[in-house]
Design an enzyme around this catalytic site. Structure first.
Site, PDB file in Angstrom:
ATOM      1  NE  ARG A   1       0.287   1.522   3.333  1.00 49.27           N
ATOM      2  CZ  ARG A   1       1.256   2.384   3.528  1.00 49.27           C
ATOM      3  NH1 ARG A   1       2.524   1.970   3.621  1.00 49.27           N
ATOM      4  NH2 ARG A   1       1.043   3.661   3.634  1.00 49.27           N
ATOM      5  N   GLY A   2       0.252   2.416  -0.079  1.00 49.96           N
ATOM      6  CA  GLY A   2       1.011   3.661  -0.241  1.00 49.96           C
ATOM      7  C   GLY A   2       1.024   3.979  -1.735  1.00 49.96           C
ATOM      8  CB  ALA A   3       0.100   7.063  -3.532  1.00 42.51           C
TER       9      ALA A   3
ATOM     10  CE  LYS B   1      -4.746   5.804   4.717  1.00 41.72           C
ATOM     11  NZ  LYS B   1      -5.803   5.024   4.017  1.00 41.72           N
TER      12      LYS B   1
ATOM     13  CG  ASP C   1      -2.995   8.232  -0.996  1.00 42.62           C
ATOM     14  OD1 ASP C   1      -2.721   8.744   0.110  1.00 42.62           O
ATOM     15  OD2 ASP C   1      -2.773   7.039  -1.277  1.00 42.62           O
TER      16      ASP C   1
END
Ligand code: MRU
Length: 383
Positions: free
Chosen positions: A68-70, A271, A260
């Site tokens: 995860r994480g853009a 977030k 993001d």
């Protein structure tokens, strides 16, 4: 879909001979066996790497937030597409194109907010088109190469963001960060917001970090503290609801978060909880920085109003670690992101430089920046 276990440990790579405590993490890697991912659902309890041998497994890993994480989502999507095309039995170009389109569609449905996902798919589409005259095998080879290029560029972009951002931090500071915008949220290495912090530490600045736990998914508590602890950077965990108190006490010198999706006017989706922190930062005159690569900037959207916000399962709110914390059947909501209006953002730190208000102009100027020989600045910085 279950993933295949590869190994419980993975070799690390030192990034900075000058600073022995900083050890580069690899979040994702292209190998002959498949796409290897550090399973973020297992952290911090276990450092477990998994190998995805099909594109469906990569898509599933993105959807379930194994990765995860853009920026990491973008790299994973590119590698997933490359893997799918490499494995496709299509005998000719038209058949391969059909498979390719389907693979891209599957990837595009994994998560809606991080624009890096769509940016990466778009790059793979352009590569397909460019290599098509060479036939199916040339396309396969070009897509594998492009995915690896996206990976390498991500590492280089984060290093550039880290250098630009470190200059903005005071010599001695307590920095607040939210969620995880570290090595785990990108291909590996510095990360975006944590890259700024890592680079400031490398410069010899005295940085302490306040980490919000980041309800409900706890990326701050599980992942950011793990990363900082590993690098021996002093970090203290607080709950999201404590931010106002610490700002009021004068304990926070600046905020650095990731992104993001950033709209053309600078409105930034990040977030859930980021917006609250930005409002508090404005109230207390605390600088609020966003650190993100250009692959997180969506110049096609004029404002944050149009950014799609992922709504995740209410169970992620009603349960912690699989254990219910509410009476049965309590309704809950889980928008996974919020949008911070551009006016609350002191600066946006990118690999091309630092943008300030009005972002409409400053982001556009950075997007169009060229070296004297005409090459895009970002392409040059990542070579
Ligand atoms: O839902 P996640 O964990 O993928 O969300 C990640 C974040 O919001 C990060 O803070 C953001 O992607 C920046 S990543 C460098």
């Amino acid at each position: 879909m279950s993933l295949i276990y590869w190994t419980s440990t993975h070799p690390c790579l030192r990034v900075s001979p000058a600073l022995h405590c900083l050890v580069m993490l690899k979040t994702i890697e292209w190998t002959d066996r498949g796409v290897v991912l550090l399973d973020q659902l297992q952290l911090p309890a276990r450092e477990l790497y998994r190998t995805c041998t099909t594109y469906q497994q990569v898509a599933d890993a993105i959807h379930r937030m194994v990765i995860r994480g853009a920026p990491a989502i973008g790299v994973a999507a590119a590698m997933g597409v490359a893997l799918g095309v490499k494995n496709s039995p299509a005998p000719d170009l038209p058949a391969l194109e059909k498979d390719f389109d389907h693979i891209c569609e599957v990837m595009a449905k994994t998560r809606p907010t991080a624009v890096n996902l769509f940016w990466a798919i778009q790059r793979m589409r352009a590569t397909f088109k460019h290599a098509a005259p060479g036939g199916a095998d040339a396309v396969r080879a070009a897509l594998v190469e492009e995915a690896q290029r996206i990976y390498q560029e991500d590492l280089a972009q984060c290093a550039a963001i880290a250098r630009f951002g470190a200059d903005l931090l005071p010599t001695r500071a307590q920095v607040l960060t939210h969620c995880n915008a570290g090595a785990l949220a990108v291909a590996g290495g510095y990360g975006t917001a944590l890259g700024v912090i890592r680079s400031a530490v490398e410069q010899g600045k005295h940085i302490r970090v306040l980490v919000t736990e980041t309800r409900p998914y706890l990326q701050g508590a599980r992942l950011t503290t793990w990363e900082l602890h590993r690098d021996a950077i002093p970090a203290t965990l607080i709950t999201d609801s404590m931010v106002g108190h610490f700002m009021q006490q004068g304990n926070i010198d600046c905020v650095v978060v990731g992104a993001d999706r950033i709209a053309a006017n600078g409105d930034t989706a990040n977030k859930i909880g980021t917006y609250t922190i930005a409002v508090l930062a404005r109230e207390h005159n605390v600088p609020f920085y966003v650190a993100a690569p250009f692959s997180s900037i969506d110049l096609s959207l004029s404002s944050g109003r149009d950014i799609p916000i992922e709504e995740r399962s209410p169970e992620e709110v009603t349960h912690i670690g699989g254990v219910s914390i509410t009476p049965a059947d309590v309704p809950a909501r889980h928008p996974a992101f919020d949008v911070t209006p551009a006016r609350l953002i002191t600066a946006i730190i990118t690999e091309r430089g630092v943008a300030r208000l009005p972002y409409q102009q400053s982001l556009r100027a950075l997007a169009e920046a060229r070296w004297p020989d005409g090459r895009a600045v970002a392409a040059a910085s990542s070579s």
